[in-house]
Design an enzyme around this catalytic site. Structure first.
Site, short mmCIF file in Angstrom:
data_model
loop_
_atom_site.label_atom_id
_atom_site.label_comp_id
_atom_site.label_asym_id
_atom_site.label_seq_id
_atom_site.Cartn_x
_atom_site.Cartn_y
_atom_site.Cartn_z
N CYS A 1 -10.30 17.76 -15.95
CA CYS A 1 -11.49 18.59 -15.94
C CYS A 1 -10.97 20.12 -15.58
O CYS A 1 -9.95 20.33 -15.03
CB CYS A 1 -12.30 18.22 -14.58
SG CYS A 1 -13.82 19.15 -14.27
N HIS B 1 -19.51 12.72 -18.32
CA HIS B 1 -18.33 13.80 -17.51
C HIS B 1 -19.39 15.01 -17.12
O HIS B 1 -19.33 15.50 -16.02
CB HIS B 1 -17.01 13.90 -18.35
CG HIS B 1 -16.30 14.97 -17.66
ND1 HIS B 1 -15.24 14.53 -17.05
CD2 HIS B 1 -16.43 16.35 -17.42
CE1 HIS B 1 -14.63 15.67 -16.35
NE2 HIS B 1 -15.41 16.60 -16.74
N GLU B 2 -19.96 15.54 -18.34
CA GLU B 2 -21.00 16.66 -18.28
C GLU B 2 -22.14 16.69 -17.40
O GLU B 2 -22.01 17.31 -16.52
CB GLU B 2 -21.09 17.42 -19.42
CG GLU B 2 -19.82 17.41 -20.48
CD GLU B 2 -18.70 18.21 -19.99
OE1 GLU B 2 -19.01 19.24 -19.04
OE2 GLU B 2 -17.78 18.14 -20.33
N HIS C 1 -21.24 16.74 -13.78
CA HIS C 1 -21.25 17.96 -12.96
C HIS C 1 -22.58 18.62 -12.66
O HIS C 1 -22.75 19.32 -11.67
CB HIS C 1 -20.61 19.13 -14.08
CG HIS C 1 -19.11 18.95 -14.19
ND1 HIS C 1 -18.47 19.31 -13.28
CD2 HIS C 1 -18.18 18.76 -15.20
CE1 HIS C 1 -17.02 19.16 -13.49
NE2 HIS C 1 -17.01 18.68 -14.79
C1 NB4 Z 1 -14.14 17.39 -20.29
C2 NB4 Z 1 -13.75 16.11 -20.66
C3 NB4 Z 1 -12.74 15.37 -19.82
C4 NB4 Z 1 -12.84 13.76 -20.13
C5 NB4 Z 1 -10.97 14.28 -23.86
C6 NB4 Z 1 -10.45 15.55 -23.96
C7 NB4 Z 1 -10.02 17.78 -23.15
C8 NB4 Z 1 -12.51 18.41 -21.18
C9 NB4 Z 1 -13.10 18.30 -19.92
C10 NB4 Z 1 -14.25 13.59 -20.86
C11 NB4 Z 1 -14.83 14.98 -21.09
C12 NB4 Z 1 -13.66 19.81 -19.54
C13 NB4 Z 1 -15.86 19.96 -18.82
C14 NB4 Z 1 -9.48 17.86 -24.69
C15 NB4 Z 1 -9.42 17.18 -25.51
C16 NB4 Z 1 -9.13 16.69 -28.05
C17 NB4 Z 1 -9.90 17.20 -28.82
C18 NB4 Z 1 -9.62 19.17 -30.22
C19 NB4 Z 1 -8.95 20.20 -30.87
C20 NB4 Z 1 -8.10 20.43 -28.70
C21 NB4 Z 1 -8.82 19.39 -28.17
C22 NB4 Z 1 -8.34 18.60 -26.90
F1 NB4 Z 1 -9.05 19.28 -24.67
N1 NB4 Z 1 -10.47 16.37 -22.96
N2 NB4 Z 1 -10.04 18.77 -21.88
N3 NB4 Z 1 -10.84 18.44 -21.10
N4 NB4 Z 1 -14.47 19.70 -18.58
N5 NB4 Z 1 -9.80 15.92 -25.18
N6 NB4 Z 1 -9.06 17.40 -26.70
N7 NB4 Z 1 -9.19 18.66 -29.26
O1 NB4 Z 1 -12.76 18.90 -22.32
O2 NB4 Z 1 -13.94 19.67 -17.22
O3 NB4 Z 1 -16.76 19.44 -17.50
O4 NB4 Z 1 -8.86 21.04 -29.81
NI NI Z 2 -15.38 18.89 -15.87
#
Ligand code: NB4
Ligand code: NI
Length: 186
Positions: free
Chosen positions: A113, A156-157, A160
């Site tokens: 997160c 997850h969102e 929050h």
């Molecule tokens: C939200 C996610 C955490 C688990 C799974 C994942 C990443 C987040 C948090 C479920 C939701 C943010 C919001 C990533 C990621 C895969 C896709 C595309 C190209 C890089 C990117 C990396 F960055 N979680 N981060 N965490 N949060 N996959 N990816 N890729 O998004 O805290 O509440 O760019």
């Molecule tokens: Ni988060």
């Protein structure tokens, strides 16, 4: 544009609050918030811009994470083939999960997160499929079924918006325990 310095970290009470419903038509302020929440995801998913601005990549960002206790979050789940359209991309406003599958699912890699600086290992069991209702920035209502990865991100969102963080769901005694009716989601 939001940068890492704008992201509220765990310990700030705003992350534990129940967010307020958003009213329509959107105020200019709320419209800008929606835009900025999505912009963060777009910029963070571009490897060059992500590096340039020192961001952590994200597939979702909820308003309380930028200190605004409103029921709004951006979600951008890219397709596996980066030339394809995203699997799901929208700003979800006043979202409600109207039904959950009995089957549970968890991301193989666990969850991270943007508001939690340390790694907290463990499976985060969630519904494998959800039926979601939300309103978009134009005031259009949506009702749709999501499965697997986009379903996990939306949960997850939406957590929050109710003051829940991913590690609240991890089994403290046995973080990697898995029940029979649970599938891995990549
Ligand atoms: C939200 C996610 C955490 C688990 C799974 C994942 C990443 C987040 C948090 C479920 C939701 C943010 C919001 C990533 C990621 C895969 C896709 C595309 C190209 C890089 C990117 C990396 F960055 N979680 N981060 N965490 N949060 N996959 N990816 N890729 O998004 O805290 O509440 O760019
Ligand atoms: Ni988060």
């Amino acid at each position: 544009m939001f940068l890492m310095k704008d992201i509220v970290r765990d310990g700030d009470p705003v992350l534990r609050q129940q967010a307020e419903k958003v009213s329509f038509p959107l105020s200019d302020e709320d419209r800008k918030l929606a835009h900025d929440l999505m912009e963060y995801l777009e910029v963070s998913q571009d490897p060059e811009l992500c590096e340039k601005y020192g961001l952590r990549a994200g597939v979702g960002l909820a308003a309380p994470q930028v200190g605004v206790s409103k029921m709004m979050a951006s979600v951008m789940v890219p397709a596996e083939d980066e030339n394809e359209e995203p699997v799901f991309k929208d700003v979800i406003i006043n979202p409600v999960i109207v039904s959950n599958s009995v089957q549970r699912g968890a991301l193989t890699e666990g969850e991270g997160c943007l508001s939690v600086d340390k790694d907290i290992p463990g499976y985060v069991p969630r519904a494998a499929r959800i039926t979601l209702e939300y309103t978009d920035v134009d005031g259009k209502d949506h009702h749709l079924r999501l499965k697997n990865y986009p379903a996990i991100v939306c949960q997850h969102e939406i957590d929050h918006l109710h003051g829940t963080l991913f590690y609240d769901h991890i089994d403290k005694e046995n973080p990697f325990s898995k029940t029979d009716d649970e599938v891995f989601i990549y």
